[in-house]
Design a protein around this motif. Structure first.
Motif, PDB file in Angstrom:
ATOM      1  N   GLU A   1       1.497  -2.894   8.537  1.00 56.96           N
ATOM      2  CA  GLU A   1       2.461  -3.298   7.524  1.00 56.96           C
ATOM      3  C   GLU A   1       1.988  -2.912   6.127  1.00 56.96           C
ATOM      4  OE1 GLU A   1       4.878  -7.358   6.147  1.00 56.96           O
ATOM      5  OE2 GLU A   1       3.416  -7.402   7.775  1.00 56.96           O
ATOM      6  N   ALA A   2       0.702  -3.111   5.850  1.00 59.96           N
ATOM      7  CA  ALA A   2       0.178  -2.723   4.535  1.00 59.96           C
ATOM      8  C   ALA A   2       0.243  -1.213   4.343  1.00 59.96           C
ATOM      9  CB  ALA A   2      -1.261  -3.213   4.392  1.00 59.96           C
ATOM     10  N   ILE A   3      -0.036  -0.456   5.396  1.00 56.31           N
ATOM     11  CA  ILE A   3       0.048   1.004   5.304  1.00 56.31           C
ATOM     12  C   ILE A   3       1.489   1.435   5.063  1.00 56.31           C
ATOM     13  CG2 ILE A   3      -0.285   3.139   6.593  1.00 56.31           C
ATOM     14  CD1 ILE A   3      -2.645   1.822   7.989  1.00 56.31           C
ATOM     15  N   SER A   4       2.438   0.790   5.719  1.00 52.70           N
ATOM     16  CA  SER A   4       3.846   1.124   5.518  1.00 52.70           C
ATOM     17  C   SER A   4       4.287   0.859   4.085  1.00 52.70           C
ATOM     18  CB  SER A   4       4.704   0.322   6.501  1.00 52.70           C
ATOM     19  OG  SER A   4       4.369   0.626   7.834  1.00 52.70           O
ATOM     20  N   HIS A   5       3.879  -0.277   3.514  1.00 50.55           N
ATOM     21  CA  HIS A   5       4.244  -0.600   2.134  1.00 50.55           C
ATOM     22  C   HIS A   5       3.613   0.384   1.153  1.00 50.55           C
ATOM     23  CE1 HIS A   5       5.142  -5.065   3.278  1.00 50.55           C
ATOM     24  NE2 HIS A   5       6.073  -4.219   3.686  1.00 50.55           N
ATOM     25  N   MET A   6       2.373   0.761   1.400  1.00 47.76           N
ATOM     26  CA  MET A   6       1.706   1.722   0.517  1.00 47.76           C
ATOM     27  C   MET A   6       2.389   3.080   0.580  1.00 47.76           C
ATOM     28  SD  MET A   6      -2.319   2.766   0.488  1.00 47.76           S
ATOM     29  CE  MET A   6      -2.965   3.913  -0.740  1.00 47.76           C
TER      30      MET A   6
ATOM     31  N   VAL B   1      13.458   5.425  -1.616  1.00 45.50           N
ATOM     32  CA  VAL B   1      12.930   5.157  -0.274  1.00 45.50           C
ATOM     33  C   VAL B   1      12.976   3.655  -0.043  1.00 45.50           C
ATOM     34  CG1 VAL B   1      10.952   5.381   1.253  1.00 45.50           C
ATOM     35  CG2 VAL B   1      11.460   7.194  -0.392  1.00 45.50           C
ATOM     36  N   GLU B   2      13.760   3.235   0.930  1.00 47.91           N
ATOM     37  CA  GLU B   2      13.963   1.812   1.177  1.00 47.91           C
ATOM     38  C   GLU B   2      12.924   1.211   2.119  1.00 47.91           C
ATOM     39  OE1 GLU B   2      17.931   1.529   2.654  1.00 47.91           O
ATOM     40  OE2 GLU B   2      18.817   1.538   0.647  1.00 47.91           O
ATOM     41  N   ARG B   3      12.514   1.979   3.122  1.00 51.42           N
ATOM     42  CA  ARG B   3      11.625   1.389   4.130  1.00 51.42           C
ATOM     43  C   ARG B   3      10.877   2.501   4.863  1.00 51.42           C
ATOM     44  NH1 ARG B   3      11.699  -3.703   6.354  1.00 51.42           N
ATOM     45  NH2 ARG B   3      10.727  -3.976   8.380  1.00 51.42           N
ATOM     46  N   VAL B   4       9.640   2.197   5.213  1.00 58.03           N
ATOM     47  CA  VAL B   4       8.817   3.094   6.016  1.00 58.03           C
ATOM     48  C   VAL B   4       8.161   2.267   7.111  1.00 58.03           C
ATOM     49  CG1 VAL B   4       6.863   4.681   6.040  1.00 58.03           C
ATOM     50  CG2 VAL B   4       8.389   4.643   4.064  1.00 58.03           C
ATOM     51  N   GLU B   5       8.241   2.750   8.337  1.00 57.21           N
ATOM     52  CA  GLU B   5       7.659   2.033   9.473  1.00 57.21           C
ATOM     53  C   GLU B   5       6.793   2.993  10.286  1.00 57.21           C
ATOM     54  OE1 GLU B   5       7.632  -1.071  10.225  1.00 57.21           O
ATOM     55  OE2 GLU B   5       9.084  -1.788   8.743  1.00 57.21           O
ATOM     56  N   ILE B   6       5.588   2.534  10.627  1.00 57.18           N
ATOM     57  CA  ILE B   6       4.703   3.295  11.517  1.00 57.18           C
ATOM     58  C   ILE B   6       5.144   3.039  12.952  1.00 57.18           C
ATOM     59  CG2 ILE B   6       2.339   3.690  12.237  1.00 57.18           C
ATOM     60  CD1 ILE B   6       2.856   4.487   9.365  1.00 57.18           C
ATOM     61  N   LYS B   7       5.510   4.083  13.670  1.00 61.51           N
ATOM     62  CA  LYS B   7       6.040   3.915  15.015  1.00 61.51           C
ATOM     63  C   LYS B   7       4.941   3.826  16.076  1.00 61.51           C
ATOM     64  CE  LYS B   7       9.479   6.363  16.355  1.00 61.51           C
ATOM     65  NZ  LYS B   7      10.329   7.541  16.662  1.00 61.51           N
TER      66      LYS B   7
ATOM     67  N   GLN C   1      -8.527  -0.535  10.604  1.00 61.01           N
ATOM     68  CA  GLN C   1      -7.473  -0.863   9.645  1.00 61.01           C
ATOM     69  C   GLN C   1      -6.146  -0.237  10.045  1.00 61.01           C
ATOM     70  OE1 GLN C   1      -9.038   0.557   5.946  1.00 61.01           O
ATOM     71  NE2 GLN C   1     -10.445  -1.166   5.683  1.00 61.01           N
ATOM     72  N   LEU C   2      -6.210   0.968  10.598  1.00 60.14           N
ATOM     73  CA  LEU C   2      -4.985   1.639  11.026  1.00 60.14           C
ATOM     74  C   LEU C   2      -4.294   0.882  12.151  1.00 60.14           C
ATOM     75  CD1 LEU C   2      -3.060   4.063  11.020  1.00 60.14           C
ATOM     76  CD2 LEU C   2      -4.687   5.279  12.448  1.00 60.14           C
ATOM     77  N   LEU C   3      -5.080   0.298  13.050  1.00 58.05           N
ATOM     78  CA  LEU C   3      -4.494  -0.409  14.183  1.00 58.05           C
ATOM     79  C   LEU C   3      -4.049  -1.822  13.833  1.00 58.05           C
ATOM     80  CD1 LEU C   3      -6.980   0.689  16.995  1.00 58.05           C
ATOM     81  CD2 LEU C   3      -4.721   1.636  16.490  1.00 58.05           C
ATOM     82  N   SER C   4      -4.656  -2.427  12.817  1.00 58.86           N
ATOM     83  CA  SER C   4      -4.356  -3.828  12.500  1.00 58.86           C
ATOM     84  C   SER C   4      -3.475  -4.010  11.270  1.00 58.86           C
ATOM     85  CB  SER C   4      -5.668  -4.601  12.312  1.00 58.86           C
ATOM     86  OG  SER C   4      -6.435  -4.036  11.252  1.00 58.86           O
TER      87      SER C   4
END
Length: 303
Positions: free
Chosen positions: A178-183, A199-205, A172-175
């Motif tokens: 986007e859902a993890i970022s929204h959560m 908080v406007e946006r969060v992105e997993i790098k 789930q972490l690899l796929s």
């Protein structure tokens, strides 16, 4: 029988300890008004105005302040926030010695969350980093309710990242990045809302896996690709055999189709620079030299 009602007004330090059983006591406690200005504060304000008048016009350089369009100023007078909330944009007036102010930037700010060692739900250790975008929506809360909103948001983002990723599997972490970022964005937004931070946006790098796990996943992916390649080759052989069978049936019904196939092969060979030229030789020419069925071949020499 109606009970007698009596209202007792008293100060906070002089509240009656009991009431009569046949009476209803309504106690009104008078609280001190936090906005009330004491004599000392009024005297200090008077001295500040007097200092401005004495040092006029040089005091104007210290009394008038400017904030930009993307800034707001929170003014404190003798430790209390002035009425009207944050000032700006534009020009505002402060009194020397008794007024202090703090500027707050309303523009969107981004920061990198340091790589966090996270243990996923399926017991795999990964290092994950992210980037967070936030802005100040309530300058007064950002100054009064939190000592350092920037540092607090950074620490909270690192903690939230570990908590959110700890509830997910590696797949789930690899796929589902986007859902993890929204959560993570929703959790951060709820936690920082009392501070006036949005908080406007969060992105997993990046998600870094252990070297041994990378090798195991690479071997698994290679084996999967080889298996799919063999299946595709087998399916191709089946389709090719079916096509060859249909072509042979067509050639049996029409012998000229075989001759056309010979000519097409010659055309393909001659298109390349080859020194070998192959001519098809019809088998019908050999029938004259072959014995007929049922006849025996006699030797020309006497025995």
């Amino acid at each position: 029988m109606n009970a007698e009602t009596r209202t007792v007004s008293t100060r906070r330090d002089n509240v009656p300890s009991h009431c009569d059983t046949d009476m209803t006591c309504a106690i009104t406690i008078q609280m001190s008004n936090p906005e009330a200005v004491g004599c000392v504060e009024r005297f200090a304000t008077f001295l500040s105005f007097l200092l401005v008048i004495i040092t006029f016009p040089f005091s104007l350089f210290e009394c008038f302040k400017v904030v930009q369009e993307f800034e707001r100023a929170v003014i404190f007078r003798l430790g209390r926030v002035r009425k009207g909330g944050a000032r700006g944009p534009g020009l505002f007036f402060v009194l020397p010695c008794i007024d202090t102010y703090r500027k707050v930037d309303l523009r969107t700010v981004s920061f990198d969350v340091p790589p966090q060692e996270v243990l996923t739900r399926d017991s795999v250790t990964v290092a994950v980093d992210a980037v967070v975008y936030y802005r100040i929506k309530e300058p007064l809360n950002a100054v009064v309710r939190v000592a350092d909103y920037s540092a607090s948001t950074r620490l909270l983002a690192a903690t939230t990242l570990r908590n959110v990723l700890g509830m997910r599997d590696l797949a789930q972490l690899l796929s589902d990045r986007e859902a993890i970022s929204h959560m993570m964005q929703a959790n951060l937004d709820v936690a920082t809302d009392p501070w006036g931070v949005e908080v406007e946006r969060v992105e997993i790098k990046d998600v870094r896996l252990p070297v041994q796990l990378q090798r195991a996943m690479a071997a698994e992916a290679e084996a999967d690709r080889e298996a799919r390649a063999k299946i595709i080759a087998a399916e191709g052989e089946i389709k090719a055999s079916i096509a060859l069978k249909e072509a042979s049936l067509v050639m049996i019904d029409n012998p000229m189709a075989l001759q056309l196939r010979y000519l097409q092969s010659l055309n393909t060979i001659s298109a390349e620079k080859n020194s070998t030229i192959i001519f098809p030789f019809p088998m019908d020419f050999l029938k004259t030299f072959m014995p007929c069925p049922g006849t025996s071949i006699q030797s020309p020499l006497p025995i």
